[in-house]
Design an enzyme around this catalytic site. Structure first.
Site, PDB file in Angstrom:
ATOM      1  N   ASN A 143       0.223   0.518 -29.646  1.00 48.08           N
ATOM      2  CA  ASN A 143      -0.978   0.489 -30.058  1.00 48.08           C
ATOM      3  C   ASN A 143      -1.728   1.773 -29.898  1.00 48.08           C
ATOM      4  O   ASN A 143      -2.703   2.105 -30.681  1.00 48.08           O
ATOM      5  CB  ASN A 143      -1.921  -0.505 -29.198  1.00 48.08           C
ATOM      6  CG  ASN A 143      -1.619  -0.485 -27.675  1.00 48.08           C
ATOM      7  OD1 ASN A 143      -0.854  -0.336 -27.048  1.00 48.08           O
ATOM      8  ND2 ASN A 143      -2.869   0.039 -27.221  1.00 48.08           N
ATOM      9  N   GLN A 155      -0.295  -5.368 -33.399  1.00 53.45           N
ATOM     10  CA  GLN A 155      -0.427  -4.053 -34.318  1.00 53.45           C
ATOM     11  C   GLN A 155       0.371  -4.301 -35.582  1.00 53.45           C
ATOM     12  O   GLN A 155      -0.015  -3.347 -36.423  1.00 53.45           O
ATOM     13  CB  GLN A 155      -0.363  -2.712 -33.644  1.00 53.45           C
ATOM     14  CG  GLN A 155      -1.097  -2.318 -32.623  1.00 53.45           C
ATOM     15  CD  GLN A 155      -2.625  -2.244 -32.898  1.00 53.45           C
ATOM     16  OE1 GLN A 155      -2.906  -1.891 -34.133  1.00 53.45           O
ATOM     17  NE2 GLN A 155      -3.663  -2.331 -31.758  1.00 53.45           N
ATOM     18  N   SER A 173      -3.505 -11.257 -33.172  1.00 48.88           N
ATOM     19  CA  SER A 173      -4.962 -11.371 -32.715  1.00 48.88           C
ATOM     20  C   SER A 173      -5.682 -10.862 -34.164  1.00 48.88           C
ATOM     21  O   SER A 173      -5.331  -9.833 -34.842  1.00 48.88           O
ATOM     22  CB  SER A 173      -5.338 -10.228 -31.897  1.00 48.88           C
ATOM     23  OG  SER A 173      -6.381 -10.334 -31.213  1.00 48.88           O
ATOM     24  N   ALA A 174      -6.449 -11.937 -34.511  1.00 44.72           N
ATOM     25  CA  ALA A 174      -7.060 -12.047 -35.967  1.00 44.72           C
ATOM     26  C   ALA A 174      -7.815 -10.650 -36.184  1.00 44.72           C
ATOM     27  O   ALA A 174      -7.895 -10.043 -37.184  1.00 44.72           O
ATOM     28  CB  ALA A 174      -7.773 -13.210 -36.033  1.00 44.72           C
ATOM     29  N   HIS A 175      -8.623 -10.071 -35.193  1.00 45.60           N
ATOM     30  CA  HIS A 175      -9.342  -8.928 -35.380  1.00 45.60           C
ATOM     31  C   HIS A 175      -8.800  -7.567 -35.341  1.00 45.60           C
ATOM     32  O   HIS A 175      -9.379  -6.673 -35.885  1.00 45.60           O
ATOM     33  CB  HIS A 175     -10.568  -8.727 -34.085  1.00 45.60           C
ATOM     34  CG  HIS A 175      -9.797  -8.271 -32.813  1.00 45.60           C
ATOM     35  ND1 HIS A 175     -10.142  -6.972 -32.473  1.00 45.60           N
ATOM     36  CD2 HIS A 175      -9.101  -8.609 -32.148  1.00 45.60           C
ATOM     37  CE1 HIS A 175      -9.557  -6.829 -31.331  1.00 45.60           C
ATOM     38  NE2 HIS A 175      -8.733  -7.851 -30.890  1.00 45.60           N
ATOM     39  N   THR A 218     -10.891 -27.271 -26.842  1.00 43.63           N
ATOM     40  CA  THR A 218     -11.261 -27.492 -28.492  1.00 43.63           C
ATOM     41  C   THR A 218     -11.058 -26.325 -29.326  1.00 43.63           C
ATOM     42  O   THR A 218     -11.348 -25.294 -28.868  1.00 43.63           O
ATOM     43  CB  THR A 218     -12.567 -27.938 -28.489  1.00 43.63           C
ATOM     44  OG1 THR A 218     -13.069 -29.216 -27.488  1.00 43.63           O
ATOM     45  CG2 THR A 218     -13.153 -28.100 -29.892  1.00 43.63           C
ATOM     46  N   CYS A 239      -6.953  12.698 -18.871  1.00 43.36           N
ATOM     47  CA  CYS A 239      -8.174  13.076 -18.388  1.00 43.36           C
ATOM     48  C   CYS A 239      -9.345  13.015 -19.397  1.00 43.36           C
ATOM     49  O   CYS A 239      -9.535  13.898 -20.267  1.00 43.36           O
ATOM     50  CB  CYS A 239      -8.326  14.167 -17.565  1.00 43.36           C
ATOM     51  SG  CYS A 239      -7.403  14.447 -16.145  1.00 43.36           S
ATOM     52  N   GLY A 293      -4.473 -12.126 -28.513  1.00 46.28           N
ATOM     53  CA  GLY A 293      -3.262 -11.605 -28.342  1.00 46.28           C
ATOM     54  C   GLY A 293      -2.988 -11.368 -26.853  1.00 46.28           C
ATOM     55  O   GLY A 293      -1.955 -11.745 -26.321  1.00 46.28           O
TER      56      GLY A 293
END
Length: 377
Positions: A152, A180, A200-202, A238, A328, A71
């Site tokens: 997110n 997300q 993003s695949a993960h 590649t 914090c 992403g």
């Protein structure tokens, strides 16, 4: 020690079926897709088939999908391309976007002297529509709006249909960081006219290091990476064949089971909210994350009535994996830029934790976490 993973907005467990696809590809499909011999042609065919299948899920054509390393690269490619190739001189975004967008906008502002304006958000992290319309009206400067579909950290939904209409009416391009949202919600890009999205695949039980950018047909793409003609000249390097095939499989599994997973995970989130409120009436929720209709079903950002810099560490020591979110917070020097933007100083000092769930999360795990919180908060 029992371990519980509730940090699925950060990354997810890879599905076993996805691992099998990747393993098979690594053993049997190791050719370079740019090679002209049979091994290369086999790899190229697999990549292009994956591209077609992925595109179908979003009602777009395969030529509009560019494979990336995730992403962050996809956001960078889109934003750089808008400025360097599409003539964008101004970007309108918000201060609670992912750093993949915010830091890139800062870089483009300093390097190419573009204008970056920030639309107001309220105390819940919702975009001020009237302010956005004001920012986009009465200007001839070519503008791109970049606002994420699901935040997110706090899980808020963007009013994407309204935003896309406003952009269209004001001749502004529209980019949305959809990391997300992809594979968690149905996204038909013919019905919702977003010009650029990312994945993003993960984030949906696929491998790390692979994703894609969607460029609506008609927008040329100037590459950030040079050295070859891969991805139709849009991205030299590649192709990561095995991970692309894993992403294709993960996306197919997620979308095939979308409604079932939403119901299962959403019920766990609802249960978690109700039980937290029983532990203490002073426990609050950041953004709209406790609103089941206005936030993602798998993200809950909890603000505890204490300031405990060691809470994240103690949860980890108890085997519970979560993310910190207060201004914090142990493990973060800067804290959450999202919470710092929407909370006042007193509330931002309190300890906030993001809990994010998946189809692998069980009620027994939720009960274990609730019991730990009850005894340690």
């Amino acid at each position: 020690m029992k371990t519980i993973y509730l940090d699925n907005a950060a990354t997810t467990q890879i599905d076993d079926e996805v691992i099998e696809v990747i393993h098979s590809s690594m053993k049997n499909n190791y050719g370079n897709p740019s090679s002209i011999h049979q091994f290369g042609r086999k790899a190229k065919s697999a990549v292009e088939t994956a591209r077609i299948n992925i595109a179908k899920h979003f009602n777009v054509t395969a030529s509009e999908i560019i494979f990336t390393a995730g992403g962050t690269e996809a956001d960078n490619l889109i934003l750089h391309n808008a400025v360097l190739n599409l003539g964008v001189k101004r970007i309108v975004t918000s201060k609670i976007e992912h750093h993949a967008v915010l830091h890139t906008c800062n870089h483009l502002e300093k390097t190419y002297n573009i204008i970056v304006d920030y639309v107001d958000v309220d105390e819940f992290g919702s975009v001020n529509i009237e302010h956005l319309e004001k920012l986009l009206s009465n200007t001839t400067t070519k503008t791109l709006v970049s606002l994420m579909l699901i935040n997110n950290e706090i899980g808020n939904f963007l009013d994407v249909e309204n935003i896309s209409t406003i952009c269209k009416n004001n001749n502004a391009l529209f980019h949305s960081d959809t990391v997300q949202a992809i594979a968690h919600y149905t996204i038909d890009l013919q019905k919702i006219p977003i010009d650029f999205v990312v994945a993003s695949a993960h984030k949906f039980h696929g491998p790390k290091g692979v994703g894609f950018a969607y460029f609506k047909k008609g927008f040329g793409i100037s590459p950030m990476l040079h050295g070859g003609e891969q991805e139709k000249g849009a991205r030299s390097s590649t192709e990561n064949v095995h991970s692309i095939l894993g992403m294709e499989k993960a996306l197919d599994i997620a979308i095939s089971n979308l409604e079932k997973d939403k119901k299962q995970i959403g019920s766990l989130k609802k249960y978690f909210i109700s039980e937290l409120q029983k532990i203490s009436v002073n426990i609050e929720f950041n953004g709209l994350s406790n609103n089941l209709n206005k936030s993602s079903y798998n993200i809950l950002n909890v603000r505890f009535p204490i300031a405990n810099d060691m809470l994240l560490f103690s949860l980890d020591m108890a085997g519970i994996a979560v993310s910190g979110g207060s201004a914090c917070q142990s493990g973060s020097n800067k804290g959450s830029h999202v919470l710092s933007e929407i909370l006042n100083d007193n509330e931002a000092e309190k300890t906030s934790i993001r809990f994010s769930f998946s189809k692998y999360t069980t009620k027994q795990e939720i009960d274990f976490v609730l019991n730990y919180i009850k005894n340690n908060i």
